[in-house]
Write a protein that holds these residues in place. Structure first.
Motif, mmCIF file in Angstrom:
data_model
loop_
_atom_site.group_PDB
_atom_site.id
_atom_site.type_symbol
_atom_site.label_atom_id
_atom_site.label_comp_id
_atom_site.label_asym_id
_atom_site.label_seq_id
_atom_site.Cartn_x
_atom_site.Cartn_y
_atom_site.Cartn_z
ATOM 1 N N GLN A 28 37.653 -35.265 -3.004
ATOM 2 C CA GLN A 28 37.809 -34.177 -2.154
ATOM 3 C C GLN A 28 37.717 -32.921 -3.094
ATOM 4 O O GLN A 28 37.341 -31.898 -2.598
ATOM 5 C CB GLN A 28 38.967 -34.305 -1.498
ATOM 6 N N HIS A 29 38.366 -32.878 -4.076
ATOM 7 C CA HIS A 29 38.634 -31.665 -4.838
ATOM 8 C C HIS A 29 37.325 -31.178 -5.668
ATOM 9 O O HIS A 29 36.945 -30.252 -6.054
ATOM 10 C CB HIS A 29 39.876 -31.921 -6.023
ATOM 11 N N ARG A 30 36.574 -32.418 -5.942
ATOM 12 C CA ARG A 30 35.245 -32.298 -6.505
ATOM 13 C C ARG A 30 34.339 -31.568 -5.564
ATOM 14 O O ARG A 30 33.527 -30.454 -5.990
ATOM 15 C CB ARG A 30 34.817 -33.649 -6.996
ATOM 16 N N HIS A 31 34.217 -32.022 -4.612
ATOM 17 C CA HIS A 31 33.479 -31.378 -3.550
ATOM 18 C C HIS A 31 34.018 -29.879 -3.202
ATOM 19 O O HIS A 31 33.070 -29.031 -3.024
ATOM 20 C CB HIS A 31 33.477 -32.242 -1.976
ATOM 21 N N ALA A 32 35.227 -29.507 -3.178
ATOM 22 C CA ALA A 32 35.906 -28.253 -2.798
ATOM 23 C C ALA A 32 35.196 -27.384 -4.059
ATOM 24 O O ALA A 32 34.838 -26.447 -3.811
ATOM 25 C CB ALA A 32 37.238 -28.322 -2.774
ATOM 26 N N LEU A 33 35.196 -27.921 -5.335
ATOM 27 C CA LEU A 33 34.703 -27.267 -6.624
ATOM 28 C C LEU A 33 33.306 -26.928 -6.480
ATOM 29 O O LEU A 33 32.908 -25.717 -6.647
ATOM 30 C CB LEU A 33 35.092 -27.815 -7.760
ATOM 31 N N CYS A 34 32.432 -28.059 -6.058
ATOM 32 C CA CYS A 34 31.148 -27.782 -5.936
ATOM 33 C C CYS A 34 30.664 -26.555 -4.782
ATOM 34 O O CYS A 34 30.145 -25.656 -5.051
ATOM 35 C CB CYS A 34 30.368 -28.985 -5.217
ATOM 36 N N ARG A 35 31.459 -26.430 -3.834
ATOM 37 C CA ARG A 35 31.515 -25.567 -2.698
ATOM 38 C C ARG A 35 31.590 -24.236 -3.200
ATOM 39 O O ARG A 35 30.805 -23.229 -3.270
ATOM 40 C CB ARG A 35 32.485 -25.872 -1.638
#
Ligand SMILES: Nc1ncnc2c1ncn2[C@@H]1O[C@H](COP(=O)(O)OP(=O)(O)O)[C@@H](O)[C@H]1O
Ligand SMILES: [Mg+2]
Length: 366
Positions: free
Chosen positions: A313-320
């Motif tokens: 979840q946090h990896r995806h938020a960082l990608c965003r």
């Protein structure tokens, strides 16, 4: 700015390589020890003339080679291309070239290729010595305030003088007063630039952090390096005896710090490593936004080992957040599938495979 071309020779285990990265997201996947971090290290060398892995540069030069060379073609904000290169010899000699000319300092490289690094050591920004936070702060100020570098150089000159007479005793009082004045003027200028920068950074940082973590009680504040209520001149006069004893100047912008607190606690004392990493990501991404806003350029993000300490979840938020910055990013990780995951369908993503120091394009994710 973005790197249009990158050539590397004799950095760590890397075979001579020539790469045309995507102006947006570049993923580098490969086994442990294949050379992924070394590619980021080469880019770091190109932008900052130093490594993020070792204080000395000889370990970066490939065994049995005399010099490491990195060359890059950088697209500037106005579309022009700039050629930059750095060569570092085992004996310690340097050469920095910018558009066919020898450059005098690494600051000139940094102007062409502003870099931000996020890696498994990033938590040190919160936990480590104040110097690391000052470097972070000054990176930002340097890139948006053209007068900062001059003031900083004046400060270094005045401090060197003062510390030298503190250690060696006598100096004529008129000369001393002149140097103290110079020190105070440079210090006030630096304090003003840093303060303005933090004021601009704070809301952007808070907004960015809110997209990564729920930590509304986290506060960022700035300590200028001497008493808020008194002028530096006063503070210096008051601490002269102690400064003499210690042989250096205790108060001033060379002691500034950033404070990240949650209530009355140091954020570093209570956050998990993963949370610390996300706070650092928010700080570094906020700096990228300020750079974009100042129209002085765009920074290139180097993200080493993206999955470490971060859940999906946090990896995806960082990608965003990285996508929203609209700048060039180099990301490494062991597993290509994990890296590919989480990007919007319309974000151009180039993939590279690294193996035994060789790097090969493995396509573009549609
Ligand atoms: N100066 C050097 N010359 C040659 N090889 C080196 C040098 N320094 C480190 N290495 C090797 O380079 C390899 C690549 O390291 P690294 O870039 O950290 O890999 P990765 O990030 O893919 O795990 C390591 O196997 C290491 O032993
Ligand atoms: Mg690595």
């Amino acid at each position: 700015m973005s790197l249009v071309k990158l050539s590397v020779s004799a950095v760590r285990n890397l075979q001579p390589l020539s790469l045309e990265p995507s102006p947006r997201i570049n993923l580098l996947a490969g086994d442990n020890g294949s050379g992924k971090t070394s590619v980021l290290e080469a880019i770091h060398l190109l932008g900052l003339a130093r490594s993020f892995r070792s204080a000395r540069l000889n370990p970066v030069i490939q065994h049995d080679c005399e010099q490491a060379v990195v060359f890059g073609q950088v697209r500037l904000l106005d579309g022009r291309l700039s050629q930059i290169g750095i060569a570092r010899e085992r004996g310690g000699d340097w050469q920095i070239r910018i558009d066919g000319q020898n450059a005098r300092s690494a600051a000139q490289l940094a102007e062409v290729l502003p870099l931000q690094l996020i890696n498994p050591d990033s938590f040190r920004l919160l936990e480590g010595a104040p110097k690391i936070r000052r470097q972070f702060l000054d990176w930002g100020v340097f890139h948006v305030e053209p007068r900062f570098l001059g003031a900083w150089q004046r400060l270094q000159g005045a401090l060197r003088q003062r510390n030298s007479w503190l250690r060696h005793g006598r100096i004529d009082p008129a000369a001393q007063a002149a140097w103290d004045r110079e020190l105070a003027l440079a210090s006030e200028a630096i304090d003003e630039y840093r303060r303005a920068y933090i004021q601009a950074l704070k809301p952007v940082f808070e907004d960015t952090l809110a997209q990564l973590l729920e930590l509304p009680e986290l506060t960022l504040s700035y300590y200028r390096g001497w008493d808020r209520e008194r002028s530096l001149g006063e503070v210096l006069a008051g601490s002269l005896a102690r400064d003499r004893q210690l042989g250096h100047t205790q108060a001033g912008p060379q002691r500034a710090d950033l404070r990240l607190r949650i209530g009355s606690h140091n954020a570093a004392d209570i956050l998990s490593r993963g949370q610390q990493k996300l706070v650092v990501c928010a700080l570094r991404i906020a700096q990228g936004h300020l750079l974009n806003r100042a129209k002085h350029g765009q920074c290139v993000y180097l993200v080493d080992d993206l999955p470490s300490e971060l859940d999906e979840q946090h990896r995806h938020a960082l990608c965003r957040l990285l996508e929203d910055l609209d700048c060039q990013v180099f990301i490494t990780g062991v597993d290509g599938e994990t890296l590919k995951d989480g990007w919007r369908t319309d974000t151009p993503v180039a993939m590279f495979h690294v193996e035994h120091g060789r790097i090969e394009s493995s396509g573009v994710k549609a």
